[in-house]
Structures are given as structure tokens and as C-alpha cells.
Scaffold this motif. Structure first.
Motif, short mmCIF file in Angstrom:
data_model
loop_
_atom_site.label_atom_id
_atom_site.label_comp_id
_atom_site.label_asym_id
_atom_site.label_seq_id
_atom_site.Cartn_x
_atom_site.Cartn_y
_atom_site.Cartn_z
N TRP A 1 0.84 -1.21 0.00
CA TRP A 1 0.00 0.00 0.00
C TRP A 1 0.87 1.26 0.00
O TRP A 1 0.61 2.21 -0.75
N VAL A 2 1.90 1.25 0.83
CA VAL A 2 2.80 2.41 0.90
C VAL A 2 3.54 2.59 -0.43
O VAL A 2 3.69 3.71 -0.94
N ALA A 3 4.04 1.47 -0.99
CA ALA A 3 4.78 1.56 -2.26
C ALA A 3 3.90 2.10 -3.38
O ALA A 3 4.33 2.94 -4.18
N LEU A 4 2.66 1.65 -3.41
CA LEU A 4 1.74 2.15 -4.44
C LEU A 4 1.46 3.64 -4.25
O LEU A 4 1.45 4.41 -5.21
N GLY A 5 1.27 4.06 -2.99
CA GLY A 5 1.00 5.47 -2.72
C GLY A 5 2.19 6.36 -3.06
O GLY A 5 2.03 7.42 -3.68
N VAL A 6 3.39 5.92 -2.68
CA VAL A 6 4.59 6.72 -2.96
C VAL A 6 4.83 6.82 -4.46
O VAL A 6 5.16 7.89 -4.99
N VAL B 1 4.98 10.26 -6.68
CA VAL B 1 6.12 10.60 -7.55
C VAL B 1 5.66 10.83 -8.98
O VAL B 1 6.10 11.78 -9.65
N GLY B 2 4.75 9.98 -9.44
CA GLY B 2 4.24 10.13 -10.80
C GLY B 2 3.51 11.46 -10.99
O GLY B 2 3.71 12.15 -12.00
N LYS B 3 2.67 11.83 -10.03
CA LYS B 3 1.94 13.09 -10.13
C LYS B 3 2.89 14.28 -10.10
O LYS B 3 2.71 15.26 -10.84
N ALA B 4 3.92 14.20 -9.24
CA ALA B 4 4.88 15.31 -9.15
C ALA B 4 5.64 15.48 -10.47
O ALA B 4 5.86 16.61 -10.93
N LEU B 5 6.01 14.38 -11.09
CA LEU B 5 6.73 14.46 -12.36
C LEU B 5 5.82 14.97 -13.48
O LEU B 5 6.26 15.73 -14.34
N LEU B 6 4.55 14.54 -13.47
CA LEU B 6 3.62 15.02 -14.50
C LEU B 6 3.38 16.51 -14.37
O LEU B 6 3.22 17.22 -15.37
N ASP C 1 7.91 13.56 -19.61
CA ASP C 1 7.31 12.62 -20.54
C ASP C 1 6.67 11.46 -19.78
O ASP C 1 7.23 10.94 -18.81
N ARG C 2 5.48 11.03 -20.21
CA ARG C 2 4.72 9.98 -19.50
C ARG C 2 5.47 8.66 -19.44
O ARG C 2 5.36 7.91 -18.47
N ALA C 3 6.22 8.35 -20.50
CA ALA C 3 7.00 7.10 -20.49
C ALA C 3 8.05 7.13 -19.40
O ALA C 3 8.28 6.15 -18.68
N VAL C 4 8.70 8.27 -19.22
CA VAL C 4 9.69 8.43 -18.17
C VAL C 4 9.03 8.37 -16.80
O VAL C 4 9.55 7.76 -15.86
N VAL C 5 7.86 8.99 -16.66
CA VAL C 5 7.12 8.97 -15.40
C VAL C 5 6.78 7.55 -15.00
O VAL C 5 6.96 7.13 -13.85
N SER C 6 6.30 6.77 -15.96
CA SER C 6 5.94 5.38 -15.67
C SER C 6 7.16 4.57 -15.24
O SER C 6 7.09 3.76 -14.30
N PHE C 7 8.27 4.80 -15.91
CA PHE C 7 9.50 4.07 -15.60
C PHE C 7 9.98 4.39 -14.19
O PHE C 7 10.28 3.50 -13.39
N LEU C 8 10.04 5.68 -13.85
CA LEU C 8 10.52 6.08 -12.54
C LEU C 8 9.56 5.65 -11.43
O LEU C 8 9.99 5.24 -10.35
N SER C 9 8.26 5.71 -11.71
CA SER C 9 7.29 5.27 -10.72
C SER C 9 7.44 3.78 -10.42
O SER C 9 7.33 3.35 -9.27
N SER C 10 7.73 3.00 -11.45
CA SER C 10 7.94 1.56 -11.25
C SER C 10 9.17 1.29 -10.40
O SER C 10 9.17 0.41 -9.53
N ILE C 11 10.24 2.08 -10.62
CA ILE C 11 11.45 1.90 -9.82
C ILE C 11 11.19 2.24 -8.35
O ILE C 11 11.61 1.52 -7.44
N VAL C 12 10.46 3.33 -8.11
CA VAL C 12 10.13 3.72 -6.74
C VAL C 12 9.28 2.65 -6.07
O VAL C 12 9.52 2.27 -4.91
#
Length: 282
Positions: A41-46, A50-55, A60-71
Motif C-alpha cells: 500500500w505504501v509503495a503504491l502510494g509513494v 512521484v508520478g503526479k509530481a513528475l507530471l 514525458d509519461r513514459a519516463v514517469v511510468s519508468f521512474l514510478s515503477s522503480i520507486v
């Protein structure tokens, strides 16, 4: 039948003898499962934050998705190790294995990791964004897309150039679109025999007639140097960044046409050759 009864009896005896141990392990297992699900739950929320902050920073959405997955993966791994330690499992060995594997991967993918780190720096510090005209790594072009390992540019003659991110952050970055206004720097040479005041007046009239030239800051027209074969005039008008090249080219054309019409000579390099007569011919 007798054997089955014996097995059941032995099982009950084992449970009675190890009742405290089993209850303790069960409680630990429940706590570990609780920690794991809380971690998810925490990992999904964080990762979503991060994704919203980057957007919001127009990444770029592809970069956002990649970084969100790493987090998400990093936070989930941390909570998983906490859950395993709750069960009494020594996580030091897991960390050692992960460290060794990470080192091996880092050595094998050193160039790629450098590009990845540089991509993160570009995303965080944003020296340029998509649509900017920049000069990096010896090329000039418009930024088309910023990926996590490379950045894609499109040149003025419609060529697509893919540059690794490490080459971008490793050198100077010139962003021509960072400011709304730019100054055009022209150096116009006239002959010493031409009318200096008339030449400056013509240059002034040319800039005044062009609506794209800004009134504030005021354009500069001055004598820059008294060169060997010409008087050099510096012409420095301010324009909107989008009008830079159009005003640059149009101004040069108008200067040539109006100088020709006014009889003001734009000198070109010349060489005078003096022949010294031979003694026998003298």
C-alpha cells in the motif's frame, strides 16, 4: 487403521509439546504478512505521488511510468526485507546477494547506468524541455523527446539525432529557448570613404521599420572598431526568441540593398601588389 490413529496421536503430541512455538511463529507470520501488505500500500502510494509530481513538471509519461515503477519496487523490497526479518530470517545474506548482483550488473552496464543517471539529472534539473532549441554535444536542434537513456533531437534540416544522456550532462548546454528575448549581434563594415553618419542613419531606419524589433531594450548602433580596411559598425537589436533568425536574415538583406542605393561601400578584402623593377631594367 491402527497406523492412522498412531500418526494422529503423534501429531497431537507434537502440537502439545510445541504449542508455544507454533503460536509464536503464527503470530510472527501474521505480523510479517501485515507488514508486506502495508508495504504494498505504501509503495503504491509513494509511486503515485512521484508520478503526479513528475507530471506536474511536464515530464514525458513514459519516463514517469519508468521512474514510478522503480520507486514502487524499491519501497516494496524494503518492506519485504522487514517482513522476512520479522520471521527471524537473516536478511543480511539477502542484502549481500543483492549487493553482489547489483555490483555485477553495474560493471556490465556501466555506460547504460551512466546514461540513466544523466537522464534523471536532466529530468530533475530541467536544463531544457521538449520543444526547446538547444546546442549540446556538438549538435544544434529542437528537443523532440527526453527518454531515460537518451534524448532525441530534430535538426533544422529535419534529421533526427539520438544523443546518449551522459554526453549531454558531460558538456556545456546552450538553451536558445530559455529566455523570451534574444539579442542579434551584427557587424557591418563600411569603407573609410563612405559617409559614417548616413550609414548609421540607414541602419537606424531599417530597425525602426521592422515591427519585430523591440523598442525596449533599445537597439545599439555604434562604431565597433577602426579596422585596417574598413570601419566596423556593431548593430544589436533585441527581438522575441521566435523571430531571431527571420529578423537576422531580413536585416542583412535590407542593409545590403539600402547601402547600395545610398552609395555606401561595403569593402571586401583586397591585396595590393607592388612590382619592384629589376636593376637591369631600371
Amino acid at each position: 487403521m491402527q497406523q492412522e490413529v498412531q500418526v494422529i496421536t503423534q501429531s497431537l503430541t507434537f502440537l502439545q509439546k510445541n504449542q508455544d512455538l507454533i503460536i509464536g511463529f503464527g503470530l510472527k507470520l501474521l505480523v510479517a504478512i501485515f507488514i508486506f501488505y502495508i508495504g504494498r500500500w505504501v509503495a503504491l502510494g509513494v509511486s503515485r505521488l512521484v508520478g503526479k509530481a513528475l507530471l506536474l513538471r511536464h515530464v514525458d509519461r513514459a519516463v514517469v511510468s519508468f521512474l514510478s515503477s522503480i520507486v514502487y519496487a524499491a519501497v516494496l523490497i524494503a518492506f519485504t526485507l522487514m517482513a522476512l526479518s520479522q520471521l527471524g530470517i537473516q536478511t543480511a545474506s539477502f542484502l549481500a546477494i543483492l549487493g553482489a548482483a547489483g555490483l555485477a550488473v553495474a560493471l556490465a552496464l556501466q555506460g547504460s547506468l551512466s546514461n540513466f543517471a544523466s537522464g534523471v539529472l536532466i529530468i530533475v534539473f530541467r536544463p531544457f524541455k521538449s520543444g526547446d532549441l538547444v546546442e549540446v554535444a556538438g549538435i544544434s536542434g529542437v528537443v523532440e523527446r527526453i527518454d531515460i537513456f537518451q534524448t532525441i533531437f530534430k535538426t533544422g534540416d529535419n534529421k533526427k539525432i539520438i544523443v546518449p544522456n551522459s554526453q549531454i550532462t558531460g558538456g556545456a548546454i546552450v538553451n536558445y529557448s530559455a529566455e523570451k528575448r534574444r539579442r542579434i549581434d551584427l557587424t557591418i563594415s563600411i569603407s573609410y570613404d563612405s559617409d559614417l553618419r548616413l550609414a548609421k542613419q540607414i541602419l537606424h531606419d531599417i530597425l525602426q521599420a521592422d515591427s519585430r524589433v523591440l523598442k525596449d531594450p533599445e537597439a545599439v548602433i555604434a562604431v565597433g572598431a577602426l579596422a585596417d580596411s574598413s570601419v566596423q559598425l556593431i548593430v544589436r537589436p533585441w527581438v522575441e526568441a521566435a523571430d531571431y533568425w527571420a529578423v537576422y536574415w531580413d536585416s542583412l538583406e535590407q542593409i545590403k540593398l539600402q547601402f547600395d542605393a545610398a552609395g555606401i561601400e561595403i569593402p571586401y578584402p583586397q591585396m595590393s601588389l607592388h612590382m619592384k623593377p629589376h636593376k637591369d631594367e631600371a
